[in-house]
Design a protein around this motif. Structure first.
Motif, PDB file in Angstrom:
ATOM      1  N   PHE A 115      49.184 106.435  37.084  1.00 32.22           N
ATOM      2  CA  PHE A 115      48.144 106.146  35.908  1.00 32.22           C
ATOM      3  C   PHE A 115      47.730 107.380  35.195  1.00 32.22           C
ATOM      4  O   PHE A 115      47.388 107.225  34.082  1.00 32.22           O
ATOM      5  CB  PHE A 115      46.697 105.902  37.161  1.00 32.22           C
ATOM      6  N   GLY A 120      49.272  96.285  29.318  1.00 32.29           N
ATOM      7  CA  GLY A 120      48.690  96.341  30.829  1.00 32.29           C
ATOM      8  C   GLY A 120      47.103  95.830  30.948  1.00 32.29           C
ATOM      9  O   GLY A 120      47.135  95.516  32.036  1.00 32.29           O
ATOM     10  N   ARG A 121      46.663  96.835  30.323  1.00 32.12           N
ATOM     11  CA  ARG A 121      44.518  96.767  30.359  1.00 32.12           C
ATOM     12  C   ARG A 121      44.126  94.995  30.102  1.00 32.12           C
ATOM     13  O   ARG A 121      44.733  94.762  28.957  1.00 32.12           O
ATOM     14  CB  ARG A 121      44.958  97.989  29.963  1.00 32.12           C
ATOM     15  N   GLU A 181      46.045 107.748  42.630  1.00 34.05           N
ATOM     16  CA  GLU A 181      47.447 107.314  42.276  1.00 34.05           C
ATOM     17  C   GLU A 181      47.477 107.378  43.784  1.00 34.05           C
ATOM     18  O   GLU A 181      48.751 106.879  44.703  1.00 34.05           O
ATOM     19  CB  GLU A 181      48.292 107.975  41.474  1.00 34.05           C
ATOM     20  N   TRP A 236      43.797  98.468  37.034  1.00 28.45           N
ATOM     21  CA  TRP A 236      43.536  97.710  35.874  1.00 28.45           C
ATOM     22  C   TRP A 236      43.365  98.112  34.442  1.00 28.45           C
ATOM     23  O   TRP A 236      44.981  98.372  34.006  1.00 28.45           O
ATOM     24  CB  TRP A 236      43.174  96.590  36.257  1.00 28.45           C
ATOM     25  N   ASP A 242      50.789 101.806  30.710  1.00 32.06           N
ATOM     26  CA  ASP A 242      51.287 100.362  29.369  1.00 32.06           C
ATOM     27  C   ASP A 242      49.699  99.858  28.510  1.00 32.06           C
ATOM     28  O   ASP A 242      48.939  99.135  29.116  1.00 32.06           O
ATOM     29  CB  ASP A 242      51.878 100.224  29.265  1.00 32.06           C
ATOM     30  N   TYR A 282      40.506 101.942  29.205  1.00 31.41           N
ATOM     31  CA  TYR A 282      41.474 103.344  29.581  1.00 31.41           C
ATOM     32  C   TYR A 282      40.516 103.695  30.003  1.00 31.41           C
ATOM     33  O   TYR A 282      39.783 104.667  30.753  1.00 31.41           O
ATOM     34  CB  TYR A 282      42.196 103.675  29.081  1.00 31.41           C
ATOM     35  N   GLN A 318      46.049 101.221  33.332  1.00 35.46           N
ATOM     36  CA  GLN A 318      47.860 101.255  33.087  1.00 35.46           C
ATOM     37  C   GLN A 318      47.849 101.948  32.071  1.00 35.46           C
ATOM     38  O   GLN A 318      47.131 102.156  31.005  1.00 35.46           O
ATOM     39  CB  GLN A 318      47.948  99.494  33.551  1.00 35.46           C
ATOM     40  N   ILE A 333      49.617  94.975  39.622  1.00 34.82           N
ATOM     41  CA  ILE A 333      49.658  96.762  38.386  1.00 34.82           C
ATOM     42  C   ILE A 333      50.378  97.224  38.448  1.00 34.82           C
ATOM     43  O   ILE A 333      51.026  97.692  40.430  1.00 34.82           O
ATOM     44  CB  ILE A 333      48.165  96.559  38.153  1.00 34.82           C
ATOM     45  N   ASP A 334      50.930  98.128  38.019  1.00 34.92           N
ATOM     46  CA  ASP A 334      51.353  99.482  38.190  1.00 34.92           C
ATOM     47  C   ASP A 334      50.633 100.605  38.613  1.00 34.92           C
ATOM     48  O   ASP A 334      49.789 100.164  38.317  1.00 34.92           O
ATOM     49  CB  ASP A 334      52.311 100.077  37.143  1.00 34.92           C
ATOM     50  N   HIS A 335      50.505 101.621  39.748  1.00 32.12           N
ATOM     51  CA  HIS A 335      49.895 101.688  40.470  1.00 32.12           C
ATOM     52  C   HIS A 335      50.172 103.782  40.453  1.00 32.12           C
ATOM     53  O   HIS A 335      50.048 104.490  40.592  1.00 32.12           O
ATOM     54  CB  HIS A 335      49.962 101.999  42.162  1.00 32.12           C
TER      55      HIS A 335
END
Length: 642
Positions: free
Chosen positions: A613, A588-589, A545, A580, A585, A513, A583, A609-611
């Protein structure tokens, strides 16, 4: 066999130089060599040609009697030995034909204490030789002269540096560090390979720098490194000699001058004064006792700390405070400062160094210990090299390789402090790849996973060619391979902390992260948190974001660089890799090895991926499995693949 023969020739050069002028000695007297093992492990000292051989456990001494008729000889420590009841076996280093009692010189690498006795001119010579390589630290010192009169001794050689732990990978050997002269030959010009320009010079200089009092056939070893003593002198050989540190007990406070009154107006007044004086004396005594007790406790704490470092295996070279004070010219040139201390430029022989000095005694002890043990035991091209440390009284210092371009933050923001043009896209890509490779090594290639936990531009240093190296391992933690995370107190720098810090259950994915945040700073040319900007732009990751959801990622590209604007699509792809890594979670990284593959073009970044952060709640961060409390690192835990 040719290498062995040439090595034997080199081994004899020192003795030949000392023996050419010596007559044959016929006296039946003898010289005493007290050989002491202060290593935390067993050694098998060998002696040639006087014979003898035994197993010497830690703290034990072997008294070797050398007849004066012995013109010269050598003593060395063998390690990793195994012998049967008949005295046959083998050693990892210094092995002499598999015999417990040597009948010849040992096989490199090993360090030898060499001596020559000369009754005729009442003079003896002795020294330490490193040209066979290095096995264990050694000290070779004269004992007090037996007789009266005669010339005094020159203090003997001391090679207390653990060269083996800092041995370059090209010279590594089981249990030791090979001589560059042995590894890099130039056909028949074996000697000249160490004295002239050739591949081995840079490695030979390594030995000279670490043990300047020892004999080493390097072009840098121009001084005479043999020592002399009166003929009637005994000697001591110490393996793994302790560092001589002196600690003075705290000075007692000056007591008040309690003078009696010359004359009191009455008996009651005199009694009152006497009682007051007694109470005052008791108070002063009590205060003195408390101060003395605290001072003694602090003294014991510092002594225990120093002993703690003495017992560490695989740690780098240990310096005295006086050495580092001289190397930095009294800490004259400050390069910068951080949370635990200031960094100064220095010179150690031919090597430029950076010395980090902790500002407050007793502060950052855990961080200091973690850094010495961790970075001192691992080597990678993208990790800053730790040459050594100082732990003396209240002084705590770390000695690093010097990085001329300084820290990354000077080059990606704060342009007013740097007149150089903005970094090109090609250079930024190289820096990002270097950081990823360094983290991949820590996470996946060491015996235990190492989480850095403070990845930020200030802790990424650059050399002359903008090669990036991770530094400052004071906050790192080790994670067992069978543990999914460690429980630890919150640490690191605001703005780079992964969301899972809210739970204090951390994996190496916290570094991933932080890496994503640093990538965004590199490509945008701004700080992650910048209060000089408008309220909606202060936080870079929150702004990311918004821009990705509105499909305006190009707005975040560093506007001060035309080259960055020209590579708009490539920069956007780099931002997607950063996302990426960002993330919420941690599952998810990507792993850092996957990040390296994306940067090398051998795989694509995950697109699904989820946007989101950043988070202000405490969601499920994907934490599962075994949890382990983190302990200070051990050298053997981090000395995995190089």
């Amino acid at each position: 066999m040719a290498v062995r023969g040439i090595s034997l020739t080199l081994h004899l050069l020192f003795l030949l130089r000392l023996l050419l002028l010596l007559p044959v000695i016929t006296t039946q007297s003898q010289t005493i060599l007290n050989i002491t093992n202060r290593c935390p492990y067993t050694v098998w000292p060998a002696a040639f040609p006087v014979g003898g051989g035994r197993r010497l456990q830690p703290g034990k001494t072997w008294t070797l009697k050398v007849p004066y008729a012995t013109r010269g000889g050598s003593v060395w420590a063998r390690t990793g030995c195994s012998f049967d009841g008949k005295g046959h076996g083998s050693c990892q280093t210094g092995d002499c034909q598999g015999l417990l009692t040597c009948k010849g010189d040992g096989q490199p690498p090993y360090t030898s204490a060499q001596f020559s006795l000369n009754q005729y001119n009442n003079n003896s010579f002795f020294g330490i030789s490193l040209y066979q390589g290095f096995n264990v630290p050694m000290e070779f010192l004269p004992m007090p002269v037996k007789g009266q009169g005669g010339p005094g001794c020159r203090k003997g050689p001391h090679c207390g540096a653990n060269i083996t732990s800092q041995c370059p990978s090209e010279l590594k050997a089981p249990g030791g560090c090979n001589s560059a002269c042995t590894v890099f030959q130039e056909q028949n010009n074996y000697m000249y390979c160490c004295e002239r320009n050739c591949e081995s010079n840079k490695y030979s200089a390594f030995f000279v720098r670490m043990c300047p009092e020892a004999i080493s056939y390097s072009s840098d070893a121009a001084t005479d490194t043999s020592f002399s003593c009166p003929f009637d002198t005994d000697y001591q050989v110490i393996f793994c000699p302790p560092v001589n540190l002196t600690s003075s007990p705290p000075s007692p406070p000056n007591s008040a001058d309690l003078r009696p009154l010359r004359k009191g107006p009455s008996i009651g007044t005199s009694v009152s004064v006497a009682i007051a004086g007694a109470i005052g004396l008791i108070i002063v005594t009590f205060i003195f006792f408390i101060i003395r007790r605290r001072g003694t406790r602090r003294h014991h704490e510092m002594t225990d700390e120093e002993a703690e470092f003495d017992q560490l295996q695989g740690t780098p070279m240990r310096f005295t405070f006086q050495q580092l004070e001289a190397a930095t010219e009294q800490f004259k040139d400050k390069l910068g400062e951080g949370g635990f201390g200031s960094v100064f430029e220095g010179q150690l022989g031919e090597e430029r160094i950076a010395v980090k000095r902790l500002d407050r005694a007793g502060q950052g002890k855990r961080e200091f210990l973690a850094e010495v043990q961790t970075i001192g035991s691992i080597h990678h091209i993208n990790l800053v090299r730790l040459f050594g440390f100082c732990a003396e009284k209240s002084h705590r210092l770390l000695v690093y390789e010097y990085m001329p371009k300084g820290s990354l933050d000077r080059w990606i923001y704060g342009r007013h402090e740097n007149s150089a043009p903005p970094l090109e896209w090609r250079v930024r890509c190289k820096i990002i790849a270097d950081i990823a490779k360094g983290l991949s090594y820590l996470h996946e290639d060491c015996m235990k996973r190492i989480a850095h936990l403070d990845v930020k531009p200030q802790n990424i240093l650059l050399d002359d060619d903008f090669n990036a190296k991770l530094s400052d391992f004071g906050l790192c933690k080790l994670i067992d391979r069978d543990m999914s995370q460690v429980v630890t107190r919150m640490r690191g720098t605001p703005g780079y902390l992964a969301p899972e810090w809210l739970t204090s259950q951390i994996t190496e994915k916290a570094d991933v992260y932080s890496f994503g945040v640093v990538v965004m700073e590199i490509v945008s040319g701004r700080k992650n948190l910048d209060t000089s900007l408008s309220e909606e732009s202060i936080h870079l990751i929150t702004l990311l974001e918004e821009k990705v959801k509105n499909n305006h990622l190009e707005d975040l590209i560093d506007k001060s660089s035309n080259d960055m604007q020209a590579h708009e699509q490539d920069v956007i792809q780099m931002m997607k890799l950063a996302m990426w890594c960002l993330q919420i979670d941690c599952k998810g990284r990507p792993k850092m090895s996957e990040v390296v593959k994306v940067l090398e073009g051998t795989m694509d970044a995950e697109s699904n991926i989820d946007h989101n952060f950043v988070t202000t709640n405490e969601p499920n961060f994907g934490i599962a499995g075994n949890v382990n409390s983190s302990a200070p690192p051990v050298a053997s835990d981090v000395s995995g693949p190089r």
